[in-house]
Design a protein around this motif. Structure first.
Motif, PDB file in Angstrom:
ATOM      1  N   THR A 197      44.011 -11.859  28.631  1.00 12.60           N
ATOM      2  CA  THR A 197      43.365 -10.858  29.464  1.00 12.60           C
ATOM      3  C   THR A 197      42.159 -10.226  28.794  1.00 12.60           C
ATOM      4  O   THR A 197      41.680  -9.200  29.223  1.00 12.60           O
ATOM      5  CB  THR A 197      44.357  -9.730  29.818  1.00 12.60           C
ATOM      6  OG1 THR A 197      44.805  -9.123  28.600  1.00 12.60           O
ATOM      7  CG2 THR A 197      45.530 -10.266  30.607  1.00 12.60           C
ATOM      8  N   ASP A 198      41.661 -10.835  27.752  1.00  7.81           N
ATOM      9  CA  ASP A 198      40.580 -10.241  26.989  1.00  7.81           C
ATOM     10  C   ASP A 198      39.338 -11.129  27.071  1.00  7.81           C
ATOM     11  O   ASP A 198      39.269 -12.170  26.438  1.00  7.81           O
ATOM     12  CB  ASP A 198      41.024 -10.066  25.537  1.00  7.81           C
ATOM     13  CG  ASP A 198      40.046  -9.266  24.724  1.00  7.81           C
ATOM     14  OD1 ASP A 198      38.852  -9.229  25.082  1.00  7.81           O
ATOM     15  OD2 ASP A 198      40.469  -8.668  23.729  1.00  7.81           O
ATOM     16  N   SER A 199      38.370 -10.682  27.836  1.00  6.66           N
ATOM     17  CA  SER A 199      37.164 -11.493  28.038  1.00  6.66           C
ATOM     18  C   SER A 199      36.320 -11.615  26.781  1.00  6.66           C
ATOM     19  O   SER A 199      35.488 -12.511  26.677  1.00  6.66           O
ATOM     20  CB  SER A 199      36.322 -10.901  29.169  1.00  6.66           C
ATOM     21  OG  SER A 199      35.898  -9.592  28.839  1.00  6.66           O
ATOM     22  N   VAL A 200      36.524 -10.756  25.808  1.00  4.80           N
ATOM     23  CA  VAL A 200      35.755 -10.832  24.566  1.00  4.80           C
ATOM     24  C   VAL A 200      36.301 -11.933  23.673  1.00  4.80           C
ATOM     25  O   VAL A 200      35.555 -12.772  23.180  1.00  4.80           O
ATOM     26  CB  VAL A 200      35.756  -9.478  23.814  1.00  4.80           C
ATOM     27  CG1 VAL A 200      35.036  -9.589  22.478  1.00  4.80           C
ATOM     28  CG2 VAL A 200      35.117  -8.391  24.670  1.00  4.80           C
ATOM     29  N   THR A 201      37.598 -11.965  23.465  1.00  6.68           N
ATOM     30  CA  THR A 201      38.160 -12.962  22.556  1.00  6.68           C
ATOM     31  C   THR A 201      38.417 -14.312  23.213  1.00  6.68           C
ATOM     32  O   THR A 201      38.542 -15.309  22.517  1.00  6.68           O
ATOM     33  CB  THR A 201      39.470 -12.456  21.908  1.00  6.68           C
ATOM     34  OG1 THR A 201      40.396 -12.118  22.941  1.00  6.68           O
ATOM     35  CG2 THR A 201      39.213 -11.266  21.011  1.00  6.68           C
ATOM     36  N   GLU A 202      38.504 -14.364  24.529  1.00  7.89           N
ATOM     37  CA  GLU A 202      38.802 -15.652  25.177  1.00  7.89           C
ATOM     38  C   GLU A 202      37.569 -16.534  25.339  1.00  7.89           C
ATOM     39  O   GLU A 202      37.693 -17.741  25.453  1.00  7.89           O
ATOM     40  CB  GLU A 202      39.479 -15.445  26.527  1.00  7.89           C
ATOM     41  CG  GLU A 202      38.546 -15.013  27.622  1.00  7.89           C
ATOM     42  CD  GLU A 202      39.264 -14.826  28.947  1.00  7.89           C
ATOM     43  OE1 GLU A 202      38.599 -14.376  29.881  1.00  7.89           O
ATOM     44  OE2 GLU A 202      40.449 -15.139  29.056  1.00  7.89           O
ATOM     45  N   ASN A 203      36.397 -15.952  25.334  1.00  6.12           N
ATOM     46  CA  ASN A 203      35.177 -16.727  25.542  1.00  6.12           C
ATOM     47  C   ASN A 203      34.504 -17.054  24.217  1.00  6.12           C
ATOM     48  O   ASN A 203      34.024 -16.175  23.520  1.00  6.12           O
ATOM     49  CB  ASN A 203      34.184 -15.941  26.413  1.00  6.12           C
ATOM     50  CG  ASN A 203      34.693 -15.793  27.821  1.00  6.12           C
ATOM     51  OD1 ASN A 203      35.121 -16.758  28.427  1.00  6.12           O
ATOM     52  ND2 ASN A 203      34.672 -14.570  28.318  1.00  6.12           N
ATOM     53  N   LEU A 221      42.457  -8.379  14.782  1.00  8.59           N
ATOM     54  CA  LEU A 221      43.875  -8.557  15.103  1.00  8.59           C
ATOM     55  C   LEU A 221      44.055  -9.368  16.376  1.00  8.59           C
ATOM     56  O   LEU A 221      44.910 -10.256  16.450  1.00  8.59           O
ATOM     57  CB  LEU A 221      44.565  -7.198  15.229  1.00  8.59           C
ATOM     58  CG  LEU A 221      44.737  -6.431  13.925  1.00  8.59           C
ATOM     59  CD1 LEU A 221      45.179  -4.999  14.200  1.00  8.59           C
ATOM     60  CD2 LEU A 221      45.715  -7.139  12.994  1.00  8.59           C
ATOM     61  N   LYS A 222      43.252  -9.083  17.400  1.00 12.77           N
ATOM     62  CA  LYS A 222      43.338  -9.844  18.649  1.00 12.77           C
ATOM     63  C   LYS A 222      42.953 -11.302  18.422  1.00 12.77           C
ATOM     64  O   LYS A 222      43.586 -12.207  18.962  1.00 12.77           O
ATOM     65  CB  LYS A 222      42.422  -9.235  19.714  1.00 12.77           C
ATOM     66  CG  LYS A 222      42.976  -7.988  20.367  1.00 12.77           C
ATOM     67  CD  LYS A 222      41.966  -7.455  21.374  1.00 12.77           C
ATOM     68  CE  LYS A 222      42.510  -6.309  22.159  1.00 12.77           C
ATOM     69  NZ  LYS A 222      43.426  -6.739  23.212  1.00 12.77           N
ATOM     70  N   THR A 223      41.928 -11.528  17.630  1.00 11.59           N
ATOM     71  CA  THR A 223      41.479 -12.894  17.367  1.00 11.59           C
ATOM     72  C   THR A 223      42.542 -13.663  16.594  1.00 11.59           C
ATOM     73  O   THR A 223      42.857 -14.804  16.924  1.00 11.59           O
ATOM     74  CB  THR A 223      40.150 -12.880  16.590  1.00 11.59           C
ATOM     75  OG1 THR A 223      39.166 -12.211  17.383  1.00 11.59           O
ATOM     76  CG2 THR A 223      39.671 -14.281  16.283  1.00 11.59           C
ATOM     77  N   GLU A 224      43.136 -13.019  15.600  1.00 12.99           N
ATOM     78  CA  GLU A 224      44.149 -13.679  14.784  1.00 12.99           C
ATOM     79  C   GLU A 224      45.381 -14.012  15.607  1.00 12.99           C
ATOM     80  O   GLU A 224      45.958 -15.077  15.468  1.00 12.99           O
ATOM     81  CB  GLU A 224      44.535 -12.765  13.610  1.00 12.99           C
ATOM     82  CG  GLU A 224      45.429 -13.440  12.575  1.00 12.99           C
ATOM     83  CD  GLU A 224      46.902 -13.425  12.932  1.00 12.99           C
ATOM     84  OE1 GLU A 224      47.609 -14.352  12.515  1.00 12.99           O
ATOM     85  OE2 GLU A 224      47.365 -12.508  13.644  1.00 12.99           O
ATOM     86  N   ARG A 225      45.763 -13.139  16.509  1.00  8.05           N
ATOM     87  CA  ARG A 225      46.959 -13.372  17.332  1.00  8.05           C
ATOM     88  C   ARG A 225      46.645 -14.219  18.552  1.00  8.05           C
ATOM     89  O   ARG A 225      47.523 -14.522  19.333  1.00  8.05           O
ATOM     90  CB  ARG A 225      47.559 -12.045  17.767  1.00  8.05           C
ATOM     91  CG  ARG A 225      48.208 -11.315  16.596  1.00  8.05           C
ATOM     92  CD  ARG A 225      48.982 -10.114  17.015  1.00  8.05           C
ATOM     93  NE  ARG A 225      50.096 -10.490  17.861  1.00  8.05           N
ATOM     94  CZ  ARG A 225      50.594  -9.712  18.808  1.00  8.05           C
ATOM     95  NH1 ARG A 225      50.079  -8.535  19.041  1.00  8.05           N
ATOM     96  NH2 ARG A 225      51.613 -10.097  19.530  1.00  8.05           N
ATOM     97  N   ARG A 226      45.379 -14.530  18.752  1.00  8.51           N
ATOM     98  CA  ARG A 226      44.933 -15.314  19.909  1.00  8.51           C
ATOM     99  C   ARG A 226      45.312 -14.617  21.207  1.00  8.51           C
ATOM    100  O   ARG A 226      45.765 -15.238  22.163  1.00  8.51           O
ATOM    101  CB  ARG A 226      45.486 -16.732  19.923  1.00  8.51           C
ATOM    102  CG  ARG A 226      45.392 -17.538  18.657  1.00  8.51           C
ATOM    103  CD  ARG A 226      43.984 -17.712  18.127  1.00  8.51           C
ATOM    104  NE  ARG A 226      43.901 -18.716  17.103  1.00  8.51           N
ATOM    105  CZ  ARG A 226      44.145 -18.501  15.814  1.00  8.51           C
ATOM    106  NH1 ARG A 226      44.534 -17.334  15.394  1.00  8.51           N
ATOM    107  NH2 ARG A 226      43.996 -19.474  14.935  1.00  8.51           N
ATOM    108  N   GLU A 227      45.158 -13.281  21.210  1.00  8.67           N
ATOM    109  CA  GLU A 227      45.442 -12.499  22.417  1.00  8.67           C
ATOM    110  C   GLU A 227      44.295 -12.684  23.405  1.00  8.67           C
ATOM    111  O   GLU A 227      43.474 -11.818  23.612  1.00  8.67           O
ATOM    112  CB  GLU A 227      45.608 -11.020  22.071  1.00  8.67           C
ATOM    113  CG  GLU A 227      46.818 -10.718  21.247  1.00  8.67           C
ATOM    114  CD  GLU A 227      46.922  -9.250  20.889  1.00  8.67           C
ATOM    115  OE1 GLU A 227      46.115  -8.432  21.380  1.00  8.67           O
ATOM    116  OE2 GLU A 227      47.804  -8.909  20.107  1.00  8.67           O
ATOM    117  N   CYS A 228      44.257 -13.836  24.004  1.00  5.90           N
ATOM    118  CA  CYS A 228      43.090 -14.211  24.797  1.00  5.90           C
ATOM    119  C   CYS A 228      43.329 -14.200  26.307  1.00  5.90           C
ATOM    120  O   CYS A 228      42.407 -14.429  27.066  1.00  5.90           O
ATOM    121  CB  CYS A 228      42.628 -15.608  24.386  1.00  5.90           C
ATOM    122  SG  CYS A 228      42.229 -15.736  22.647  1.00  5.90           S
TER     123      CYS A 228
END
Length: 144
Positions: free
Chosen positions: A77-83, A68-75
């Protein structure tokens, strides 16, 4: 990684705060299919029943929230999905056979419980976890 999984679990529970999406309710639903889940694995586990259910819930919620975070590009404050150097190997690792949770029994069950009991638009626009997974795979391929 265990700390990140728990962080994602809390994030998912915060995303959809209803009695039907409480941790207790999710555990109850996974416990109901515990034996079927256990039968999906060849090797004997040294985990107790409670530990096995905990692994299924924590890992399952981590995967659903990650998607869900990846699909919404919730990047932001999230070091996992932003990198990209973390996200891309993680996506590849999620699809390795040795790392898979029983899809229908755990992942789809958790996704549907969350989907049916929330008005969160990022969850509600997908009819199934398979549809969300397809979207994530498209995103992953574009990022490579």
């Amino acid at each position: 990684m265990e700390g990140i999984k728990l962080w994602y679990l809390r994030s998912l529970l915060h995303r959809t705060p209803t009695p039907e999406t409480s941790l207790e309710h999710l555990v109850k639903n996974i416990r109901a299919v515990e034996q079927l889940c256990s039968d999906c694995y060849d090797d004997e586990s040294n985990l107790s029943s409670d530990q096995f259910v905990e692994v299924m819930v924590v890992d399952g919620c981590f995967i659903v929230e990650f998607m869900l975070k990846t699909e919404r590009r919730e990047c932001v404050t999230d070091s996992v999905t932003e990198n990209l150097w973390i996200r891309s190997p993680l996506i590849s690792d999620l699809f390795l056979l040795k790392n898979q949770l029983p899809w229908r029994l755990v992942l789809e069950c958790l996704f549907q419980l969350i989907k049916e009991n929330t008005c969160n638009e990022s969850v509600g626009k997908y009819t199934s976890l398979s549809e969300l997974t397809h979207k994530i795979m498209e995103f992953a391929l574009l990022a490579i």
